[in-house]
Design a protein around this motif. Structure first.
Motif, PDB file in Angstrom:
ATOM      1  N   SER A  75     -47.580 -21.011-118.187  1.00 50.15           N
ATOM      2  CA  SER A  75     -48.824 -20.437-117.996  1.00 50.15           C
ATOM      3  C   SER A  75     -48.798 -19.125-117.659  1.00 50.15           C
ATOM      4  CB  SER A  75     -49.767 -21.322-117.089  1.00 50.15           C
ATOM      5  OG  SER A  75     -49.922 -22.707-117.447  1.00 50.15           O
ATOM      6  N   PHE A 111     -52.268 -18.627-115.071  1.00 50.74           N
ATOM      7  CA  PHE A 111     -52.451 -17.788-115.891  1.00 50.74           C
ATOM      8  C   PHE A 111     -52.938 -16.446-115.405  1.00 50.74           C
ATOM      9  CE2 PHE A 111     -54.687 -15.581-119.130  1.00 50.74           C
ATOM     10  CZ  PHE A 111     -53.967 -15.695-120.396  1.00 50.74           C
ATOM     11  N   PHE A 113     -50.561 -21.282-123.983  1.00 50.19           N
ATOM     12  CA  PHE A 113     -51.261 -21.780-122.531  1.00 50.19           C
ATOM     13  C   PHE A 113     -51.675 -23.239-122.625  1.00 50.19           C
ATOM     14  CE2 PHE A 113     -55.305 -21.077-119.884  1.00 50.19           C
ATOM     15  CZ  PHE A 113     -54.441 -21.647-118.517  1.00 50.19           C
TER      16      PHE A 113
END
Length: 408
Positions: free
Chosen positions: A218, A61, A39
């Motif tokens: 992400s 995310f 990430f």
């Protein structure tokens, strides 16, 4: 170049062998570290490579996590894809959402870009509890990993290796992207976007492309998180996650490719270890970030790489002695600070105030002894340790780096 390749091969080998020597709890922590590393690397492509600071990357995310959960529940739980390929669902929704959000956000630059990304993420976070069909309300959505390709994916070890494979693949693709003409042009966005526009490049289209690739990876990180915990809640869209990836990336160093990954892994482990020991671990994390930004603005990895390039890592006896004094002084200073914080946290806690409300001020138990709250000795010990440690740090820093004597 050969030494870097050897180092990377050794690191990969160590990661592959880790489950054999780690406890189940540490294996789960290692999975979280790998996800955080991916990430942070995806965020760093946007921030470190292209110079666009996003405050809302938790949106991609989280969308990647929810997309993966829905893909796992598709076809009555059989799954839209085999379990090892589930992160593709997170990558797809991350790419699509990144293109949509990036088209609007990259219309502006600087602080305006950052505020737009923050606003978009907060809007999604606010809407998520009300869109129950998509995000499951406050309870979220759960799923189960299905067996595939001869693996049950019922143990943390199998999930670890699945996560490791995707993280290594994603990091490799991210690195290759930085070497492409588009990746090199992203550096121009960071250094001088006006010059790129003058040379005839479509700055907006380039910015959207970099933003979308960052959001895509992400989404892969979010997908791996969903596979790990077999659930997704709107909390993964929270601003706290966006702030964490910013802090972790800058602690590692956004101008070095693996800097954010290493910083995120270290801070994830720090959170795992410290959260079981103290309620004040977020304070320590914040103080660490402030200190790194003040004294190591290139980040931990960035500072190390800078010194290696400049040849400042000599190992003469005098420097080794000064380094040893520096580490001892740092340990004394940290011990004094931790003691002061823990004493204050216990002294001002609700439990202690309820006991003191009866008229008595009982001793504060800490580190195997009782500390009287109004005793001069109680507060002189940690404050004195901090003062002594800072003095020794200053002296050692002058010996280690005379040109930066005032930094310590």
């Amino acid at each position: 170049m050969r030494s870097k390749a050897v180092f990377l091969l050794l690191a990969v080998a160590a990661l592959a062998a880790a489950p054999a020597v780690l406890s189940p709890g540490l294996v789960n922590a290692a999975i979280q570290m790998l996800i955080a590393a991916l990430f942070a690397s995806a965020f760093s492509l946007l921030c470190g490579q292209a110079g666009m600071l996003s405050f809302g990357h938790s949106a991609y995310f989280g969308l990647g996590a929810f997309a993966t959960i829905h893909a796992m529940n598709a076809f009555s739980g059989a799954g839209l894809l085999p379990t090892p390929l589930m992160p593709l669902a997170g990558a797809f929704i991350g790419l699509v959402s990144g293109m949509a959000a990036g088209w609007f956000a990259t219309k502006r630059t600087g602080v305006y870009f950052s505020m737009i990304t923050l606003a978009l993420a907060e809007l999604l976070h606010a809407l998520a509890p009300h869109l129950k069909e998509v995000f499951g309300g406050e309870a979220g959505i759960s799923a189960m990993r299905m067996p595939a390709w001869g693996f049950t994916f019922g143990s943390n070890v199998e999930v670890y290796y699945l996560t490791l494979a995707w993280v290594l693949l994603s990091l490799g693709l991210l690195y290759l992207f930085t070497l492409t003409p588009v990746g090199r042009l992203a550096l121009g966005l960071r250094e001088n976007a006006h010059r790129l526009r003058f040379l005839g490049y479509d700055i907006h289209l380039l910015s959207v492309l970099v933003f979308s690739v960052s959001a895509m990876f992400s989404g892969v990180a979010g997908a791996l998180q969903a596979l790990n915990i077999e659930a997704a809640n709107y909390v993964v869209l929270d601003m706290h996650l966006s702030a964490s990836v910013v802090l972790n990336s800058f602690i590692g160093g956004v101008k070095v490719f693996l800097g954010p990954a290493i910083g995120a892994a270290l801070m994830s482990f720090f959170g795992y270890a410290a959260s079981d020991l103290t309620r004040s671990w977020l304070l320590y994390q914040g103080v660490l970030f402030v200190l790194v930004m003040m004294f190591l603005p290139d980040g931990l990895v960035g500072e190390l790489m800078r010194r290696l390039r400049q040849g400042n890592l000599s190992f003469s006896p005098a420097r080794l002695a000064a380094g040893l004094v520096f580490m001892v002084a740092l340990g004394v200073c940290v011990a004094g600070f931790v003691c002061a914080v823990e004493l204050a946290q216990r002294f001002f806690s609700a439990d202690y105030r309820s006991m003191a409300g009866t008229g008595a001020w009982p001793p504060v138990p800490l580190f195997g002894r009782e500390w009287l709250p109004f005793s001069l000795f109680t507060w002189a010990v940690p404050l004195g340790a901090m003062a002594a440690g800072l003095g020794l740090l200053t002296l050692a820093a002058r010996r280690l780096d005379p040109d930066k004597a005032g930094v310590a």
